[in-house]
Design a protein around this motif. Structure first.
Motif, PDB file in Angstrom:
ATOM      1  N   HIS A   7       0.829  -1.196   0.000  1.00  0.00           N
ATOM      2  CA  HIS A   7       0.000   0.000   0.000  1.00  0.00           C
ATOM      3  C   HIS A   7       0.874   1.261   0.000  1.00  0.00           C
ATOM      4  O   HIS A   7       0.598   2.258  -0.696  1.00  0.00           O
ATOM      5  CB  HIS A   7      -0.921  -0.018   1.211  1.00  0.00           C
ATOM      6  CG  HIS A   7      -1.904   1.107   1.247  1.00  0.00           C
ATOM      7  ND1 HIS A   7      -2.899   1.292   0.287  1.00  0.00           N
ATOM      8  CD2 HIS A   7      -2.045   2.155   2.120  1.00  0.00           C
ATOM      9  CE1 HIS A   7      -3.606   2.362   0.564  1.00  0.00           C
ATOM     10  NE2 HIS A   7      -3.111   2.912   1.672  1.00  0.00           N
ATOM     11  N   ARG A  55      -6.574  -2.504  -0.733  1.00  0.00           N
ATOM     12  CA  ARG A  55      -7.690  -2.280   0.194  1.00  0.00           C
ATOM     13  C   ARG A  55      -8.483  -3.578   0.440  1.00  0.00           C
ATOM     14  O   ARG A  55      -8.916  -3.862   1.561  1.00  0.00           O
ATOM     15  CB  ARG A  55      -8.595  -1.190  -0.372  1.00  0.00           C
ATOM     16  CG  ARG A  55      -7.979   0.194  -0.313  1.00  0.00           C
ATOM     17  CD  ARG A  55      -8.887   1.217  -0.961  1.00  0.00           C
ATOM     18  NE  ARG A  55      -8.300   2.560  -0.881  1.00  0.00           N
ATOM     19  CZ  ARG A  55      -8.845   3.644  -1.464  1.00  0.00           C
ATOM     20  NH1 ARG A  55      -9.974   3.528  -2.165  1.00  0.00           N
ATOM     21  NH2 ARG A  55      -8.254   4.809  -1.336  1.00  0.00           N
ATOM     22  N   LYS A  79      -6.562  -5.624   2.767  1.00  0.00           N
ATOM     23  CA  LYS A  79      -6.683  -5.075   4.115  1.00  0.00           C
ATOM     24  C   LYS A  79      -8.005  -5.480   4.754  1.00  0.00           C
ATOM     25  O   LYS A  79      -8.076  -5.809   5.941  1.00  0.00           O
ATOM     26  CB  LYS A  79      -6.569  -3.555   4.052  1.00  0.00           C
ATOM     27  CG  LYS A  79      -6.592  -2.912   5.439  1.00  0.00           C
ATOM     28  CD  LYS A  79      -6.436  -1.417   5.350  1.00  0.00           C
ATOM     29  CE  LYS A  79      -6.461  -0.813   6.745  1.00  0.00           C
ATOM     30  NZ  LYS A  79      -6.358   0.672   6.705  1.00  0.00           N
TER      31      LYS A  79
END
Length: 339
Positions: free
Chosen positions: A174, A242, A245
């Motif tokens: 990220h 994302r 995550k």
């Protein structure tokens, strides 16, 4: 029993040449009447014969009557004394029998109490064995559960470490994506500024070289499309980061109940340790109770031995009393026999 009946029976015996003793007169009367009444009537008859005016009997008859009277008196007094002695001996025998019965009852009670104590001791021993078995089972189960919990904890720790490493990797990706996007934005901005300056500086030149500028613009458009494609790729990478995550957050949420179960299992282990300690205390109490029952058993055996010895002594005393009574009765019977 009247006096005339006694006198008639007495004369009948004298005429038959028999000694008119109390027992003989009673037999002549059909075994009726008490000896004391017969003896009283004989005394009155003898007194009447001594005071009457009848002709005196010969000396031999008087001696026989005297001997008969003395024998009757001796027999009566001996019988009275024998009755007293027998009553006293019967009382002593009764007392000795009652004492023996009490001793035997006491001995039976002692034996029953000893049996109860032995039964209690056996029950305590059985309970102790059962407690030992339960303690061993608890220890085994606790060790197994501790091993299982340790394995589960280790597995959860490994999963957590892997999840943390994956999270670090995702965070690095990220970060790289953000850095790439920021670099692209900076490059684009610088490129636009540079192009603007160049456009301002070369506007006249570009007007002259429209064809060359058009080609150059086409190339710039191509470069811009490439930059836009790189930007789309960076956005796709950011979207993937994302999503990873979110997966990491889901994994952490899934690991949270496992951690709670681990805490509960740790509390169960502590409770099992407390139960093991309590079982150990109960085992110590059972050992103390078994020792106390053993001492009580020894004390009861000693009391039982003393009670049996006392019972044997009382039995010997009673046997001696019976022997003396028998010997006294034989001596009395020998003295009562006429010479």
């Amino acid at each position: 029993m009247s006096k005339s009946e006694v006198q008639r029976a007495r004369l009948t015996l004298i005429k038959a040449g028999k000694h008119p003793s109390i027992d003989a007169i009673r037999i002549e009367l059909g075994n009726t009447g008490s000896k004391a009444t017969i003896y009283r009537h004989i005394k009155e008859i003898e007194a009447d014969e001594g005071s009457s005016g009848a002709p005196a009997a010969s000396i031999s008859e008087e001696l026989q009557a005297l001997v008969a009277n003395l024998a009757g008196r001796l027999e009566y007094e001996s019988q009275e004394r024998l009755n007293v002695l027998q009553a006293g001996h019967a009382t002593q025998i009764q007392r000795a029998a009652e004492a023996l019965q009490r001793a035997q009852d006491d001995a039976r009670n002692r034996r029953a109490e000893l049996a109860r104590c032995q039964s209690d001791l056996a029950g305590e021993r059985s309970a102790r064995q059962h407690a030992d078995a339960e303690l061993a089972a608890l220890r085994l189960e606790s060790s197994q559960q501790a091993a299982q919990l340790g394995a589960q904890v280790q597995g959860l720790q490994d999963q957590l470490s892997a999840a943390q490493a994956h999270a670090v990797s995702l965070e690095e990706k990220h970060t790289h994506a953000r850095e790439a996007l920021e670099h692209f934005r900076t490059s684009s901005r610088e490129q636009r500024d540079r192009e603007a300056r160049q456009h301002e500086q070369q506007i006249q030149y570009l007007q002259k070289e429209v064809s060359t500028g058009s080609a150059s613009l086409t190339a710039k458009h191509t470069e811009l499309r490439s930059a836009l494609q790189e930007k789309a790729d960076a956005l796709a990478q950011l979207t993937g980061a994302r999503a990873e995550k979110r997966q990491l957050d889901d994994l952490l949420r899934e690991l949270k109940p496992a951690a709670e179960r681990l805490a509960v299992q740790t509390e169960v282990v502590e409770q099992l340790r407390g139960q093991v300690a309590q079982a150990s205390q109960q085992n110590q109490a059972l050992l103390a109770r078994a020792s106390e029952l053993g001492q009580r058993n020894l004390e009861l055996e000693r009391l039982l031995a003393a009670a049996e010895a006392a019972a044997q002594a009382q039995a010997r005393v009673m046997q001696d009393v019976l022997t003396r009574i028998s010997e006294g009765a034989e001596r009395s019977a020998g003295k009562m026999q006429p010479t």
